[in-house]
Scaffold this active site. Structure first.
Site, short mmCIF file in Angstrom:
data_model
loop_
_atom_site.label_atom_id
_atom_site.label_comp_id
_atom_site.label_asym_id
_atom_site.label_seq_id
_atom_site.Cartn_x
_atom_site.Cartn_y
_atom_site.Cartn_z
N ALA A 1 0.84 -1.21 0.00
CA ALA A 1 0.00 0.00 0.00
C ALA A 1 0.87 1.25 0.00
CB ALA A 1 -0.94 0.00 1.20
N ASP A 2 1.94 1.25 0.78
CA ASP A 2 2.88 2.37 0.79
C ASP A 2 3.55 2.54 -0.58
OD1 ASP A 2 2.35 2.92 3.41
OD2 ASP A 2 4.23 2.14 4.21
#
Length: 385
Positions: A168-169
């Protein structure tokens, strides 16, 4: 030296950890001057995460090349004033504080816009600046869980599993770069700045791809299938005599070639396996038959045949094997840069390869406050931390 596309762009980067810093690193590779604005005590926790090399965190190193670092305590009025002076010549502010933190310091978008109307202000949070979770912290594993990603990741009979990297990052960092580039282009047209509100949850939801589309348009709930595929067969990991091999037979034509490769041409005409739909219906039986055959040879022996028949496949590599494979060496994807204090740092190069656009690696990830004197008056207390 060849000019770079962003070499006249200055970014004041207040972000920490990975999602936003990795995005500004992409822009730095393209020539932007990225100035990390850090608290005197150091607020980026990745600097403290091991393992370490020459007393530097390898986690921190992976997201901060080509940047400079200055020290400012934005809770202090004097340092806020220094930041506002830097803002006058800046193009972009990038921050990932919790929703409302920048506004409480008088440094929200509306505040900064009054000082520099052309500023592009990119804010990265777990859940965005609106909605019931706007003020909640959102770390990558939480986002993987809440987005549904973990529900479709892992073994069929196992627990929901997060991806082995902060996906997600990572995805959000790409949207940081894309959104800032789009805002810069719009500013070229309108001469106006922009406020960008990026949410990790929004990003991860938007990357559910076919899994989301299947549910939204057909009400189909994708299952957790380990290394298999929800829609295609055979499309998974098989064990060979010396280890695991990923095989992706993507369509009926490839299946015909695959059957010829493993000397089972009759399977291509078998009503149980003739079409992908039928193969999914009878996947367990088909996979068991294939597994027996692939166990008879090594991975390299099967890879040679897969390449001959133009069928996608590859070894399930360890990280060491992945970073040392000949294809990566041929693409020159491992770089090295030297820092005057802590020595040489190896890194994965930016994957964008252009015919006539320069990506350069000028600066190793900076130590805390390394470039403060370059930007602040010598009389500033900030330079001493």
């Amino acid at each position: 030296m060849m000019k770079q596309p962003l070499e006249d762009v200055r970014i004041l980067d207040l972000s920490r950890v990975y999602a936003a810093p990795a995005g500004s690193m992409i822009l730095a590779d393209l020539g932007a001057e990225v100035i990390r604005v850090e608290h005197p005590n150091g607020m980026d926790s990745t600097r403290d995460w091991g393992p370490f090399t020459n007393d530097q965190s390898t986690y921190y190193l992976c997201a901060n090349r080509n940047k400079k670092s200055i020290i400012l305590n934005l809770k202090e009025e004097n340092d806020r004033q220094v930041f506002k002076e830097l803002l006058l010549d800046a193009d972009i502010i990038l921050e990932n504080f919790k929703t409302g933190d920048m506004e409480r310091m008088g440094l929200g978008y509306e505040d900064c816009k009054k000082i520099n109307p052309r500023i592009i202000y990119c804010s990265v949070t777990g859940f965005g600046h609106t909605g019931p979770l706007a003020t909640e912290p959102g770390f990558d594993p939480v986002i993987q869980a809440m987005s549904g990603l973990m529900d479709v990741t892992g073994a069929i009979d196992g627990d929901p599993t997060k991806v082995g990297i902060p996906i997600a990052d990572i995805l959000t960092s790409h949207y940081v770069a894309i959104s800032i580039l789009a805002a810069l282009r719009m500013r070229d047209i309108t001469n106006e700045g922009q406020c960008i509100d990026l949410s990790l949850l929004d990003v991860q939801i938007s990357n559910l791809a076919n899994v989301a589309s299947s549910y939204l348009n057909g009400g189909t709930i994708s299952k957790r299938l380990g290394n298999s595929h929800n829609n295609v067969a055979p499309y998974q990991v098989f064990q060979c005599s010396d280890g695991p091999l990923m095989v992706c037979v993507g369509n009926d034509r490839q299946f015909e070639k695959f059957c010829k490769m493993i000397d089972r041409e009759q399977w291509a005409q078998d009503e149980r396996f003739k079409t992908n739909t039928k193969r999914k219906e009878n996947e367990r039986e088909l996979v068991e038959k294939i597994a027996e055959i692939l166990l008879q040879k090594t991975r390299d022996e099967w890879i040679e045949q897969l390449q001959n028949f133009k069928i996608p496949g590859g070894r399930v590599n360890t990280i060491a094997e992945a970073l040392e494979q000949p294809q990566l060496v041929a693409r020159d994807m491992i770089g090295e840069i030297e820092h005057p204090q802590y020595g040489k740092v190896k890194f994965i190069k930016n994957p964008m390869q252009f015919s006539g656009l320069n990506i350069d690696y000028k600066l190793a990830p900076p130590i805390l406050g390394e470039h403060t004197n370059q930007f602040l008056p010598l009389t500033s207390e900030s330079k001493n931390g």
